[in-house]
Design a protein around this motif. Structure first.
Motif, PDB file in Angstrom:
ATOM      1  N   GLN A 195       0.839  -1.194   0.000  1.00 31.62           N
ATOM      2  CA  GLN A 195       0.000   0.000   0.000  1.00 31.62           C
ATOM      3  C   GLN A 195       0.880   1.253   0.000  1.00 31.62           C
ATOM      4  O   GLN A 195       1.967   1.255   0.582  1.00 31.62           O
ATOM      5  CB  GLN A 195      -0.919   0.009   1.220  1.00 31.62           C
ATOM      6  N   TYR A 196       0.363   2.275  -0.635  1.00 32.13           N
ATOM      7  CA  TYR A 196       1.102   3.530  -0.753  1.00 32.13           C
ATOM      8  C   TYR A 196       0.178   4.709  -0.480  1.00 32.13           C
ATOM      9  O   TYR A 196      -1.019   4.637  -0.744  1.00 32.13           O
ATOM     10  CB  TYR A 196       1.669   3.691  -2.177  1.00 32.13           C
ATOM     11  N   ILE A 197       0.763   5.764   0.019  1.00 31.32           N
ATOM     12  CA  ILE A 197       0.065   7.047   0.067  1.00 31.32           C
ATOM     13  C   ILE A 197       0.659   7.862  -1.071  1.00 31.32           C
ATOM     14  O   ILE A 197       1.885   7.982  -1.188  1.00 31.32           O
ATOM     15  CB  ILE A 197       0.257   7.764   1.416  1.00 31.32           C
ATOM     16  N   GLU A 198      -0.221   8.374  -1.909  1.00 32.03           N
ATOM     17  CA  GLU A 198       0.222   9.134  -3.067  1.00 32.03           C
ATOM     18  C   GLU A 198      -0.550  10.440  -3.140  1.00 32.03           C
ATOM     19  O   GLU A 198      -1.749  10.469  -2.900  1.00 32.03           O
ATOM     20  CB  GLU A 198      -0.006   8.330  -4.349  1.00 32.03           C
ATOM     21  N   PHE A 199       0.155  11.503  -3.454  1.00 29.25           N
ATOM     22  CA  PHE A 199      -0.520  12.771  -3.715  1.00 29.25           C
ATOM     23  C   PHE A 199       0.247  13.533  -4.781  1.00 29.25           C
ATOM     24  O   PHE A 199       1.418  13.278  -5.036  1.00 29.25           O
ATOM     25  CB  PHE A 199      -0.682  13.609  -2.434  1.00 29.25           C
ATOM     26  N   ALA A 200      -0.464  14.451  -5.413  1.00 26.29           N
ATOM     27  CA  ALA A 200       0.135  15.305  -6.431  1.00 26.29           C
ATOM     28  C   ALA A 200      -0.194  16.750  -6.106  1.00 26.29           C
ATOM     29  O   ALA A 200      -1.290  17.066  -5.660  1.00 26.29           O
ATOM     30  CB  ALA A 200      -0.386  14.947  -7.817  1.00 26.29           C
ATOM     31  N   VAL A 201       0.782  17.611  -6.328  1.00 24.32           N
ATOM     32  CA  VAL A 201       0.607  19.056  -6.159  1.00 24.32           C
ATOM     33  C   VAL A 201       0.677  19.676  -7.551  1.00 24.32           C
ATOM     34  O   VAL A 201       1.661  19.504  -8.276  1.00 24.32           O
ATOM     35  CB  VAL A 201       1.706  19.661  -5.254  1.00 24.32           C
TER      36      VAL A 201
END
Length: 166
Positions: free
Chosen positions: A84-90
């Motif tokens: 599992q991963y936490i992913e975000f984009a700005v």
């Protein structure tokens, strides 16, 4: 890349680390920063909308209404139960590139988060990000605009709002 976008990437990394390891939750998060440095942050799943298209229209509405300079959206990505991963984009209004951050989440036998790697930061073309288009003008009916405006006014008093300063 706008200074707020760089700062937002650092802050969202810390925010997710605290949520995951301190509280055991990894919500879908949305945040934006306007030109005055005001930041708004809320959980996407708290939006009272049934489908993703309407949620994306609402997010585009607030990005445009607030004349955001950058925004970020993050989520939990489950490849397999143990991967599992936490992913975000700005996404920056004036830059063709976006910052994508990814960290691996480790859970114990009871499915509680117990570890989170450092967030790896990568620059990618914002056009390749599914929600990277929220700065593009959208056409909404007058009634939809009114609905979104009243929802935003109702939400503002309940969400995280602070100034990042100039």
């Amino acid at each position: 890349m706008y200074l707020f976008a760089e700062n937002l990437a650092v802050e969202i990394s810390t925010y997710y680390r605290n949520l995951a390891l301190g509280h055991g939750v990894v919500p879908k998060v949305f945040t934006l920063v306007d030109g005055e440095g005001d930041q708004y942050l809320f959980f996407i799943d708290d939006l009272p909308m049934e489908n993703e298209e309407e949620k994306n229209q609402f997010l585009a509405y607030i990005v445009q209404e607030h004349e955001a300079v950058c925004y970020a959206r993050g989520t939990l990505v489950i490849v397999e139960k143990n991967q599992q991963y936490i992913e975000f984009a700005v996404i920056d209004r004036d830059d063709a590139d976006a910052i994508v951050c990814l960290a691996e989440l480790t859970r114990d036998m009871e499915d509680k988060p117990i570890g989170l790697s450092e967030f790896d930061k990568t620059l990618v073309k914002k056009s390749t990000i599914i929600f990277g288009h929220l700065f593009e003008k959208i056409q909404l009916s007058d009634s939809k605009m009114e609905d979104f405006e009243s929802l935003w006014l109702e939400m503002k008093s309940k969400i995280l709002h602070r100034s990042m300063g100039l």
